[in-house]
Design a protein around this motif. Structure first.
Motif, short mmCIF file in Angstrom:
data_model
loop_
_atom_site.label_atom_id
_atom_site.label_comp_id
_atom_site.label_asym_id
_atom_site.label_seq_id
_atom_site.Cartn_x
_atom_site.Cartn_y
_atom_site.Cartn_z
N LYS A 1 0.84 -1.19 0.00
CA LYS A 1 0.00 0.00 0.00
C LYS A 1 0.87 1.24 0.00
O LYS A 1 1.75 1.38 0.85
N GLU B 1 -5.47 -2.16 1.67
CA GLU B 1 -6.14 -1.24 0.75
C GLU B 1 -7.42 -0.70 1.38
O GLU B 1 -7.68 0.50 1.39
N ARG B 2 -8.20 -1.61 1.96
CA ARG B 2 -9.48 -1.18 2.56
C ARG B 2 -9.28 -0.42 3.86
O ARG B 2 -10.01 0.51 4.16
N ASP C 1 -5.44 -6.63 0.16
CA ASP C 1 -6.81 -6.11 0.12
C ASP C 1 -7.18 -5.47 1.47
O ASP C 1 -7.82 -4.42 1.51
N GLU D 1 -8.41 3.00 2.86
CA GLU D 1 -9.60 3.72 2.39
C GLU D 1 -10.39 4.28 3.58
O GLU D 1 -10.88 5.41 3.54
N PRO E 1 -7.33 6.94 -1.01
CA PRO E 1 -8.10 6.29 -2.07
C PRO E 1 -7.45 4.99 -2.53
O PRO E 1 -6.22 4.89 -2.52
N PRO E 2 -8.26 4.00 -2.92
CA PRO E 2 -7.69 2.74 -3.39
C PRO E 2 -6.97 2.92 -4.72
O PRO E 2 -7.22 3.90 -5.43
N GLU E 3 -6.09 1.99 -5.05
CA GLU E 3 -5.27 2.08 -6.26
C GLU E 3 -6.11 2.14 -7.55
O GLU E 3 -5.74 2.80 -8.50
N GLY E 4 -7.19 1.38 -7.55
CA GLY E 4 -8.04 1.39 -8.75
C GLY E 4 -7.46 0.58 -9.89
O GLY E 4 -7.88 0.71 -11.03
N ARG E 5 -6.45 -0.23 -9.60
CA ARG E 5 -5.94 -1.16 -10.63
C ARG E 5 -5.58 -2.45 -9.92
O ARG E 5 -5.29 -2.45 -8.70
#
Ligand code: 2AM
Length: 188
Positions: free
Chosen positions: A44, A108-109, A105, A112, A117-121
């Motif tokens: 992250k 990432e969460r 994950d 958030e 903001p999450p990576e989006g990829r």
């Protein structure tokens, strides 16, 4: 501070990667190679954050690693972004066992939930080896030769680290701010 959470690359994968790096450095290519000490797999990236955000980031890391044991990793291939034919970033890929994907994950969460903001990829586990200098090209044959030297080097990742990245003339230096062991607690 410029923060990211990552798995330091454990032995023996680490030695396989430093071997590849040594040979690539000897080839005098127009690439800024990373330092051996900082070899890591980013889980992250938080980016530039005010000092006072460090504490909540550390807490989200503690929560994310809870109930995560050591994670087996293996090396897969020598690759490049955007492609091996037109390399700009040279990397070694890693196996993504379910435990690694789950941990990424959760981070990432968790990020958030505290405003990152999450990576989006999709997560593409890799260890960056070097970045091509602007305006240069890399002969594809060199990477092809080294690609053949990659062996799985099955290893066990046993900690998640919060790093601070400081830019410098010889490339970024990474300082460990927090190391969280990946150990399963039996007391539940
Ligand atoms: P990379 O290995 O793919 O370059 C420190 O910069 C670490 O954070 C690197 O491993 C880098 O990934 C990762 N990272 C992820 N997103 C980033 C971003 N937007 N800018 C800089 N580094 C990023």
């Amino acid at each position: 501070m410029r923060l990211f959470a990552a798995l330091p690359i454990p032995s023996p994968a680490r030695e396989t990667i430093t071997g590849v790096l040594d040979r690539l450095r000897d080839a005098h290519l127009p690439v800024r190679w990373v330092r051996d000490e900082g070899l890591h797999l980013t889980l992250k990236f938080y980016g530039e954050v005010p000092d006072e955000r460090r504490e909540v980031i550390e807490e989200s890391l503690r929560i994310a690693v809870r109930d995560t044991g050591p994670i087996p990793i293996g090396l897969t291939e020598l690759g490049a972004f955007p492609s091996r034919r037109r390399p700009r970033v040279v990397w070694v890929g890693l196996d993504a066992p379910p435990a690694l994907e789950l941990l990424q994950d959760r981070l990432e969460r968790g990020g958030e939930a505290i405003g990152f903001p999450p990576e989006g990829r999709p997560f593409q586990p890799h260890v960056t080896l070097g970045r091509l200098r602007e305006g240069h090209h890399l002969p594809a044959a060199i990477l092809e030769r080294e690609a053949a030297m990659i062996e799985p080097a099955a290893s066990l990742a046993e900690e998640v680290v919060l790093y601070d990245s400081a830019p410098g003339p010889g490339g970024a230096t990474y300082t460990q701010l927090l190391a969280l062991p990946l150990t399963l607690s039996l007391s539940r």
